[in-house]
Design a protein around this motif. Structure first.
Motif, PDB file in Angstrom:
ATOM      1  N   THR A   1       0.828  -1.205   0.000  1.00  0.00           N
ATOM      2  CA  THR A   1       0.000   0.000   0.000  1.00  0.00           C
ATOM      3  C   THR A   1       0.860   1.252   0.000  1.00  0.00           C
ATOM      4  O   THR A   1       0.593   2.212  -0.735  1.00  0.00           O
ATOM      5  CB  THR A   1      -0.940  -0.004   1.216  1.00  0.00           C
ATOM      6  N   LEU A   2       1.897   1.270   0.803  1.00  0.00           N
ATOM      7  CA  LEU A   2       2.806   2.427   0.844  1.00  0.00           C
ATOM      8  C   LEU A   2       3.464   2.652  -0.511  1.00  0.00           C
ATOM      9  O   LEU A   2       3.551   3.788  -0.999  1.00  0.00           O
ATOM     10  CB  LEU A   2       3.874   2.214   1.919  1.00  0.00           C
ATOM     11  N   LYS A   3       3.916   1.585  -1.128  1.00  0.00           N
ATOM     12  CA  LYS A   3       4.545   1.706  -2.441  1.00  0.00           C
ATOM     13  C   LYS A   3       3.546   2.223  -3.471  1.00  0.00           C
ATOM     14  O   LYS A   3       3.869   3.098  -4.285  1.00  0.00           O
ATOM     15  CB  LYS A   3       5.108   0.357  -2.884  1.00  0.00           C
ATOM     16  N   ASP A   4       2.335   1.699  -3.441  1.00  0.00           N
ATOM     17  CA  ASP A   4       1.301   2.141  -4.384  1.00  0.00           C
ATOM     18  C   ASP A   4       0.985   3.618  -4.203  1.00  0.00           C
ATOM     19  O   ASP A   4       0.606   4.306  -5.160  1.00  0.00           O
ATOM     20  CB  ASP A   4       0.027   1.314  -4.190  1.00  0.00           C
ATOM     21  N   GLN A   5       1.114   4.109  -2.973  1.00  0.00           N
ATOM     22  CA  GLN A   5       0.814   5.506  -2.686  1.00  0.00           C
ATOM     23  C   GLN A   5       2.040   6.409  -2.803  1.00  0.00           C
ATOM     24  O   GLN A   5       1.957   7.601  -2.515  1.00  0.00           O
ATOM     25  CB  GLN A   5       0.224   5.607  -1.271  1.00  0.00           C
ATOM     26  N   GLY A   6       3.157   5.814  -3.230  1.00  0.00           N
ATOM     27  CA  GLY A   6       4.378   6.596  -3.411  1.00  0.00           C
ATOM     28  C   GLY A   6       5.005   7.080  -2.117  1.00  0.00           C
ATOM     29  O   GLY A   6       5.709   8.098  -2.103  1.00  0.00           O
ATOM     30  N   LYS A   7       4.784   6.331  -1.034  1.00  0.00           N
ATOM     31  CA  LYS A   7       5.302   6.727   0.277  1.00  0.00           C
ATOM     32  C   LYS A   7       6.483   5.836   0.658  1.00  0.00           C
ATOM     33  O   LYS A   7       6.584   4.689   0.210  1.00  0.00           O
ATOM     34  CB  LYS A   7       4.207   6.620   1.339  1.00  0.00           C
TER      35      LYS A   7
ATOM     36  N   MET B   1      -0.862  -1.324  11.489  1.00  0.00           N
ATOM     37  CA  MET B   1      -0.992  -0.738  10.158  1.00  0.00           C
ATOM     38  C   MET B   1      -1.008   0.788  10.151  1.00  0.00           C
ATOM     39  O   MET B   1      -1.472   1.413   9.195  1.00  0.00           O
ATOM     40  CB  MET B   1      -2.276  -1.253   9.485  1.00  0.00           C
ATOM     41  N   ALA B   2      -0.491   1.406  11.181  1.00  0.00           N
ATOM     42  CA  ALA B   2      -0.565   2.865  11.313  1.00  0.00           C
ATOM     43  C   ALA B   2      -0.005   3.653  10.134  1.00  0.00           C
ATOM     44  O   ALA B   2      -0.517   4.736   9.834  1.00  0.00           O
ATOM     45  CB  ALA B   2       0.119   3.304  12.599  1.00  0.00           C
ATOM     46  N   PRO B   3       1.021   3.179   9.417  1.00  0.00           N
ATOM     47  CA  PRO B   3       1.527   3.966   8.291  1.00  0.00           C
ATOM     48  C   PRO B   3       0.483   4.251   7.210  1.00  0.00           C
ATOM     49  O   PRO B   3       0.610   5.234   6.475  1.00  0.00           O
ATOM     50  CB  PRO B   3       2.667   3.095   7.737  1.00  0.00           C
ATOM     51  N   VAL B   4      -0.550   3.396   7.131  1.00  0.00           N
ATOM     52  CA  VAL B   4      -1.569   3.587   6.084  1.00  0.00           C
ATOM     53  C   VAL B   4      -2.993   3.535   6.634  1.00  0.00           C
ATOM     54  O   VAL B   4      -3.950   3.542   5.860  1.00  0.00           O
ATOM     55  CB  VAL B   4      -1.414   2.528   4.970  1.00  0.00           C
ATOM     56  N   LEU B   5      -3.144   3.483   7.962  1.00  0.00           N
ATOM     57  CA  LEU B   5      -4.470   3.329   8.555  1.00  0.00           C
ATOM     58  C   LEU B   5      -4.592   4.226   9.782  1.00  0.00           C
ATOM     59  O   LEU B   5      -3.972   3.992  10.812  1.00  0.00           O
ATOM     60  CB  LEU B   5      -4.685   1.858   8.953  1.00  0.00           C
TER      61      LEU B   5
END
Length: 361
Positions: free
Chosen positions: A75-81, A316-320
């Motif tokens: 998810t992080l990669k998909d969001q460019g993070k 999952m805090a980095p994306v949630l």
């Protein structure tokens, strides 16, 4: 809610409570309740990684499978993070003496000057899956939020090592409590924490310390704890022969294996606790019932349920955003508990070298 529990249960409980199931969970949970949009993104990321259902392969192969952490990274990669983990001052691996050999631990030290309070943390994975590498995000969050050293404990896995092999947890807790200085920690301020199967171990540590006359943890952080064998899903039954409770898992009534069976007397005087649950988790009902049982026994308990999320959401805090809130809630509760703890505790029971006997009814 029954339909949701069955749908998610086939995806989570039967698979060692790994957490994310992909298609079945994303589809069925969405039909039965409102999945948080950020949670849905993570579920879709997990699905895109083509996970193999753990109960269809050997435990060894299942441990190589797609994890919740993998879905977060995707998810992080998909969001460019960036995918780099949250920073702490130091992370190091050690080994502690245990009842059946050395117990691997990973120690997370926060920024600052110690001695720090200590959180002894047990990972989830249904007693079969996961290891010191799978719940890294939770440990880093607790170290930073609670301003504490986090000692993450590995334990022997089922099916090769069924109950009570994970009594490694008690031995590890006792060792850390007695030797906190080794970790730049304060032995009078040691909490027990865990997620899912690990939360089971955290509360059993408290029960066994009471049984043995040892010093209790100052607090229990129980994130969607596994506390009951009341499971009726077909896939769980199919996998029952290989679970932690062994071939007679459905008949087991030992409160050290299934804390929901503990009597009021066995639960009384246990440390204060926080029980965190997820709305879309099959463990929600039993976790909340366990919290009620603790309260009925006179234990101070704070219960928080988080809407729109599934099992394994806590890390999952980095994306949630909901996970950020849960981690902050947990950190605040731990800080308060450490502040309220007595300056010193004595009488830690046992040497940490033998497995405690199960409680007698």
């Amino acid at each position: 809610m029954l339909g949701l529990k069955k749908a998610v249960g086939m995806s989570v409980l039967a698979l060692g409570m790994l957490g994310l199931s992909g298609t079945a969970l994303a589809k069925d949970a969405a039909a039965a309740a409102q999945v948080a949009p950020q949670m849905q993104v993570i579920l879709e990321a997990h699905k895109s990684l083509k996970p193999v259902l753990p109960h269809t392969v050997s435990p060894k192969e299942a441990r190589k499978g797609v994890t919740a952490a993998d879905a977060v990274k995707k998810t992080l990669k998909d969001q460019g993070k960036p995918v780099a983990p949250k920073a702490v001052a130091k992370v190091e691996d050690k080994e502690l003496k245990g009842p059946a050999g050395d117990i691997p631990v990973r120690v997370y030290t926060p920024e600052g000057v110690g001695p720090f309070p200590v959180v002894v943390h047990f990972h989830g994975g249904g007693f079969v899956l996961a290891d010191l590498g799978t719940h890294d995000a939770s440990a880093r969050a607790l170290a930073n939020q609670a301003k504490a050293v986090v000692v993450r404990v590995e334990y022997r896995h089922a099916q090769k090592n069924p109950y009570p092999a994970a009594a490694d947890a008690t031995a590890a807790f006792q060792y850390v409590q007695k030797n906190a200085k080794e970790f730049n920690g304060d032995g009078s301020k040691v909490a027990a924490a865990g997620e899912s199967a690990g939360a089971h171990l955290a509360t059993v540590v408290s029960m066994r310390q009471k049984q043995g006359g040892g010093a209790l943890p100052v607090y229990q952080l129980l994130v969607y704890p596994f506390v009951s064998n009341d499971v009726s899903t077909p896939s769980h039954q199919a996998n029952g022969q290989g679970n932690y409770l062994g071939k007679d898992w459905a008949k087991n009534k030992d409160p050290n294996a299934l804390p929901l069976n503990a009597s009021k007397a066995q639960l009384s005087s246990l440390p204060p606790a926080m029980v965190l649950t997820a709305e879309l988790d099959p463990l929600k009902d039993e976790s909340q019932q366990y919290a009620k049982n603790l309260k009925a026994a006179g234990v101070k308990v704070d219960v928080k349920n988080y809407a729109g999320v599934t099992h394994e959401f806590f890390g999952m805090a980095p994306v949630l955003d909901v996970a950020k809130t849960a981690q902050a809630d947990a950190g605040m509760a731990l800080r308060k508990a450490f502040k309220a703890a007595p300056a010193a505790q004595t009488g830690v029971g046992g040497s940490g070298m033998t497995e405690p006997e199960p409680a007698k009814e």
